[in-house]
Design a protein around this motif. Structure first.
Motif, PDB file in Angstrom:
ATOM      1  N   TYR A 134      47.052  54.555  32.105  1.00  0.00           N
ATOM      2  CA  TYR A 134      45.881  54.441  31.535  1.00  0.00           C
ATOM      3  C   TYR A 134      44.888  54.229  32.916  1.00  0.00           C
ATOM      4  CZ  TYR A 134      48.358  54.056  27.112  1.00  0.00           C
ATOM      5  OH  TYR A 134      49.273  54.405  26.135  1.00  0.00           O
ATOM      6  N   LYS A 135      43.774  54.718  32.610  1.00  0.00           N
ATOM      7  CA  LYS A 135      42.510  54.192  33.638  1.00  0.00           C
ATOM      8  C   LYS A 135      41.601  53.382  32.688  1.00  0.00           C
ATOM      9  CE  LYS A 135      41.394  55.388  37.009  1.00  0.00           C
ATOM     10  NZ  LYS A 135      41.631  54.700  38.210  1.00  0.00           N
ATOM     11  N   ILE A 136      41.296  52.391  33.323  1.00  0.00           N
ATOM     12  CA  ILE A 136      40.538  51.214  32.713  1.00  0.00           C
ATOM     13  C   ILE A 136      39.411  51.022  33.783  1.00  0.00           C
ATOM     14  CG2 ILE A 136      40.359  49.121  31.583  1.00  0.00           C
ATOM     15  CD1 ILE A 136      43.515  49.171  31.254  1.00  0.00           C
ATOM     16  N   GLY A 137      38.370  51.723  33.798  1.00  0.00           N
ATOM     17  CA  GLY A 137      37.379  51.464  34.615  1.00  0.00           C
ATOM     18  C   GLY A 137      37.865  51.791  35.952  1.00  0.00           C
ATOM     19  N   GLU A 138      37.887  51.004  36.928  1.00  0.00           N
ATOM     20  CA  GLU A 138      38.313  51.152  38.215  1.00  0.00           C
ATOM     21  C   GLU A 138      39.704  50.666  38.348  1.00  0.00           C
ATOM     22  OE1 GLU A 138      36.116  50.126  41.751  1.00  0.00           O
ATOM     23  OE2 GLU A 138      34.189  49.602  40.491  1.00  0.00           O
ATOM     24  N   TYR A 139      40.446  50.193  37.408  1.00  0.00           N
ATOM     25  CA  TYR A 139      41.790  49.652  37.285  1.00  0.00           C
ATOM     26  C   TYR A 139      42.601  51.225  36.658  1.00  0.00           C
ATOM     27  CZ  TYR A 139      40.373  44.878  37.444  1.00  0.00           C
ATOM     28  OH  TYR A 139      39.994  43.634  37.388  1.00  0.00           O
ATOM     29  N   THR A 140      43.821  50.788  37.363  1.00  0.00           N
ATOM     30  CA  THR A 140      44.974  51.812  36.730  1.00  0.00           C
ATOM     31  C   THR A 140      45.998  50.983  36.240  1.00  0.00           C
ATOM     32  OG1 THR A 140      44.518  53.250  38.620  1.00  0.00           O
ATOM     33  CG2 THR A 140      46.690  53.464  37.552  1.00  0.00           C
ATOM     34  N   LEU A 148      49.098  46.513  36.552  1.00  0.00           N
ATOM     35  CA  LEU A 148      47.790  46.698  36.794  1.00  0.00           C
ATOM     36  C   LEU A 148      47.331  46.688  38.261  1.00  0.00           C
ATOM     37  CD1 LEU A 148      45.294  46.924  35.030  1.00  0.00           C
ATOM     38  CD2 LEU A 148      44.907  44.506  34.917  1.00  0.00           C
ATOM     39  N   SER A 149      46.633  47.824  38.541  1.00  0.00           N
ATOM     40  CA  SER A 149      46.291  47.938  39.905  1.00  0.00           C
ATOM     41  C   SER A 149      44.780  48.086  40.099  1.00  0.00           C
ATOM     42  CB  SER A 149      46.878  49.234  40.518  1.00  0.00           C
ATOM     43  OG  SER A 149      48.147  49.261  40.398  1.00  0.00           O
ATOM     44  N   PHE A 150      44.164  47.363  40.904  1.00  0.00           N
ATOM     45  CA  PHE A 150      42.689  47.420  41.299  1.00  0.00           C
ATOM     46  C   PHE A 150      42.552  47.528  43.047  1.00  0.00           C
ATOM     47  CE2 PHE A 150      38.600  45.440  42.517  1.00  0.00           C
ATOM     48  CZ  PHE A 150      37.723  46.357  41.615  1.00  0.00           C
ATOM     49  N   ARG A 151      42.351  48.787  43.134  1.00  0.00           N
ATOM     50  CA  ARG A 151      42.169  49.012  44.754  1.00  0.00           C
ATOM     51  C   ARG A 151      43.571  48.717  45.326  1.00  0.00           C
ATOM     52  NH1 ARG A 151      35.970  46.726  45.114  1.00  0.00           N
ATOM     53  NH2 ARG A 151      35.183  48.387  43.807  1.00  0.00           N
ATOM     54  N   ASP A 152      43.567  47.606  46.213  1.00  0.00           N
ATOM     55  CA  ASP A 152      44.848  47.357  46.984  1.00  0.00           C
ATOM     56  C   ASP A 152      45.642  46.317  46.200  1.00  0.00           C
ATOM     57  OD1 ASP A 152      42.961  45.472  47.558  1.00  0.00           O
ATOM     58  OD2 ASP A 152      43.688  45.276  49.738  1.00  0.00           O
ATOM     59  N   LYS A 153      44.933  45.597  45.066  1.00  0.00           N
ATOM     60  CA  LYS A 153      45.579  44.470  44.583  1.00  0.00           C
ATOM     61  C   LYS A 153      46.554  45.058  43.320  1.00  0.00           C
ATOM     62  CE  LYS A 153      42.154  41.305  45.811  1.00  0.00           C
ATOM     63  NZ  LYS A 153      41.192  40.163  45.437  1.00  0.00           N
ATOM     64  N   TYR A 207      42.448  39.025  34.327  1.00  0.00           N
ATOM     65  CA  TYR A 207      42.839  40.161  35.107  1.00  0.00           C
ATOM     66  C   TYR A 207      42.066  41.399  35.454  1.00  0.00           C
ATOM     67  CZ  TYR A 207      47.249  37.967  34.357  1.00  0.00           C
ATOM     68  OH  TYR A 207      48.497  37.223  34.131  1.00  0.00           O
ATOM     69  N   LEU A 208      41.046  41.497  34.500  1.00  0.00           N
ATOM     70  CA  LEU A 208      40.042  42.789  34.264  1.00  0.00           C
ATOM     71  C   LEU A 208      38.485  42.408  35.065  1.00  0.00           C
ATOM     72  CD1 LEU A 208      41.428  44.104  30.915  1.00  0.00           C
ATOM     73  CD2 LEU A 208      41.634  45.168  33.266  1.00  0.00           C
ATOM     74  N   LYS A 209      38.429  41.134  35.536  1.00  0.00           N
ATOM     75  CA  LYS A 209      37.141  40.643  35.765  1.00  0.00           C
ATOM     76  C   LYS A 209      36.655  41.500  36.897  1.00  0.00           C
ATOM     77  CE  LYS A 209      38.355  36.402  38.085  1.00  0.00           C
ATOM     78  NZ  LYS A 209      38.297  35.086  38.181  1.00  0.00           N
ATOM     79  N   GLN A 210      37.265  41.874  37.772  1.00  0.00           N
ATOM     80  CA  GLN A 210      37.039  42.458  39.019  1.00  0.00           C
ATOM     81  C   GLN A 210      36.061  43.845  38.857  1.00  0.00           C
ATOM     82  OE1 GLN A 210      37.381  41.242  42.012  1.00  0.00           O
ATOM     83  NE2 GLN A 210      38.628  39.419  41.000  1.00  0.00           N
ATOM     84  N   ASP A 211      36.172  44.510  37.840  1.00  0.00           N
ATOM     85  CA  ASP A 211      35.431  45.539  37.306  1.00  0.00           C
ATOM     86  C   ASP A 211      34.440  45.130  36.336  1.00  0.00           C
ATOM     87  OD1 ASP A 211      33.831  48.083  36.689  1.00  0.00           O
ATOM     88  OD2 ASP A 211      35.626  49.225  36.371  1.00  0.00           O
ATOM     89  N   PRO A 212      33.111  44.914  36.429  1.00  0.00           N
ATOM     90  CA  PRO A 212      32.241  44.149  35.444  1.00  0.00           C
ATOM     91  C   PRO A 212      31.909  45.208  34.395  1.00  0.00           C
ATOM     92  CG  PRO A 212      31.039  44.668  37.447  1.00  0.00           C
ATOM     93  CD  PRO A 212      32.380  45.010  37.824  1.00  0.00           C
ATOM     94  N   SER A 213      32.298  46.445  34.577  1.00  0.00           N
ATOM     95  CA  SER A 213      32.067  47.430  33.485  1.00  0.00           C
ATOM     96  C   SER A 213      33.203  47.473  32.403  1.00  0.00           C
ATOM     97  CB  SER A 213      31.935  48.969  34.252  1.00  0.00           C
ATOM     98  OG  SER A 213      33.269  49.264  34.373  1.00  0.00           O
ATOM     99  N   VAL A 214      34.229  46.628  32.747  1.00  0.00           N
ATOM    100  CA  VAL A 214      35.354  46.658  31.583  1.00  0.00           C
ATOM    101  C   VAL A 214      35.216  45.131  30.980  1.00  0.00           C
ATOM    102  CG1 VAL A 214      37.921  46.323  31.518  1.00  0.00           C
ATOM    103  CG2 VAL A 214      36.883  48.008  33.318  1.00  0.00           C
ATOM    104  N   LYS A 215      35.280  45.078  29.559  1.00  0.00           N
ATOM    105  CA  LYS A 215      35.151  44.106  28.869  1.00  0.00           C
ATOM    106  C   LYS A 215      36.073  44.330  27.723  1.00  0.00           C
ATOM    107  CE  LYS A 215      30.161  43.316  29.562  1.00  0.00           C
ATOM    108  NZ  LYS A 215      30.425  43.004  30.916  1.00  0.00           N
ATOM    109  N   LEU A 226      38.441  47.118  23.607  1.00  0.00           N
ATOM    110  CA  LEU A 226      38.293  47.181  25.097  1.00  0.00           C
ATOM    111  C   LEU A 226      37.171  48.209  25.354  1.00  0.00           C
ATOM    112  CD1 LEU A 226      39.395  46.852  27.865  1.00  0.00           C
ATOM    113  CD2 LEU A 226      40.990  48.653  27.101  1.00  0.00           C
ATOM    114  N   LEU A 227      36.059  47.856  26.209  1.00  0.00           N
ATOM    115  CA  LEU A 227      35.118  48.620  26.466  1.00  0.00           C
ATOM    116  C   LEU A 227      35.238  48.976  27.911  1.00  0.00           C
ATOM    117  CD1 LEU A 227      31.701  47.047  25.058  1.00  0.00           C
ATOM    118  CD2 LEU A 227      33.309  48.821  24.216  1.00  0.00           C
ATOM    119  N   ALA A 228      35.374  50.233  28.483  1.00  0.00           N
ATOM    120  CA  ALA A 228      35.670  50.796  29.755  1.00  0.00           C
ATOM    121  C   ALA A 228      34.964  52.043  29.937  1.00  0.00           C
ATOM    122  CB  ALA A 228      37.297  50.694  29.971  1.00  0.00           C
TER     123      ALA A 228
END
Length: 228
Positions: A134-140, A148-153, A207-215, A226-228
């Motif tokens: 699943y794609k959740i904003g910038e997360y995978t 749960l991946s965000f860039r290199d984390k 966990y999802l706070k790195q992308d402010p568009s995800v709530k 879930l808003l993304a």
């Protein structure tokens, strides 16, 4: 307004008649069957909006019946009536495609509430498909590997965190009903499980706070979105 049609399979004759008369009085057209074989035969001939199935029935039990019904109509809403409250029985019920279950003895008002909630969900929902990624904003989110991946984390989620996030993803930008999530993951919507789910929601937000568009929003009296 269209009269909604319910298939009721209950081998306790007195309870079956009581339920049928109550549901008919609430403007449902209710077809009562006293065993699983009769219920399957009628299901194959007629169209129904929802099925209420007792688990312990002669001829064909409720869980087997639900599996057979899902082969014909994968989207038919199913509620189990059960005297069982063992976790394994409840999980088996959900695996067979149940939308909800209610443990005997129960109040008629509670059953009516659950029927209405499921029919609302069924009439308003888009087609929900489970996916591996699943794609959740910038997360995978890899639901299979629980990553749960965000860039290199990369965060390794627990099983409960992963199951809850997957339900939110399946219902992305829609309300995920609180009781539905509790029953699907914790198998019981009691107070302690509800508090536990709140803790997991807080963790997922972190966990999802790195992308402010995800709530993950609280929807008062209903559940989460879930808003993304």
């Amino acid at each position: 307004m269209k009269t909604r049609k319910i298939l009721l399979a209950e081998d306790d004759k007195n309870l079956g008649l009581l339920l049928r008369n109550y549901l008919n009085a609430k403007n449902f057209e209710t077809k009562l069957c006293e065993d699983g074989k009769e219920a399957l035969e009628i299901f194959l001939k007629e169209n129904f909006d929802l099925c209420i199935l007792d688990i312990m029935m002669p001829e064909i039990d409720g869980i087997t019946l639900a599996v057979e019904m899902r082969k014909v109509n994968p989207d038919i809403p199913v509620i189990f009536l059960t005297a069982k409250n063992l976790k394994e029985d409840i999980i088996e019920g959900f695996k067979s495609g149940a939308d909800d279950y209610i443990t005997k003895p129960f109040s008629m008002d509670e059953l009516l509430y659950r029927i209405e909630a499921i029919l609302r969900r069924a009439s308003g929902k888009k087609e929900h498909k489970k996916e591996d990624i699943y794609k959740i904003g910038e997360y995978t989110f890899d639901a299979v590997k629980q990553l749960l991946s965000f860039r290199d984390k990369v965060i390794k989620l627990t099983t409960k965190e992963s199951e809850l996030l997957e339900l939110l993803c399946i219902h992305k930008n829609e309300v995920l009903e609180r009781n539905y999530a509790l029953k699907a993951i914790w198998t019981d919507d009691n107070y302690f499980n509800a508090r536990s789910m709140d803790v997991y929601i807080t963790k997922l937000r972190k966990y999802l706070k790195q992308d402010p568009s995800v709530k993950i929003l609280n929807v008062h009296g209903k559940g989460y979105k879930l808003l993304a």
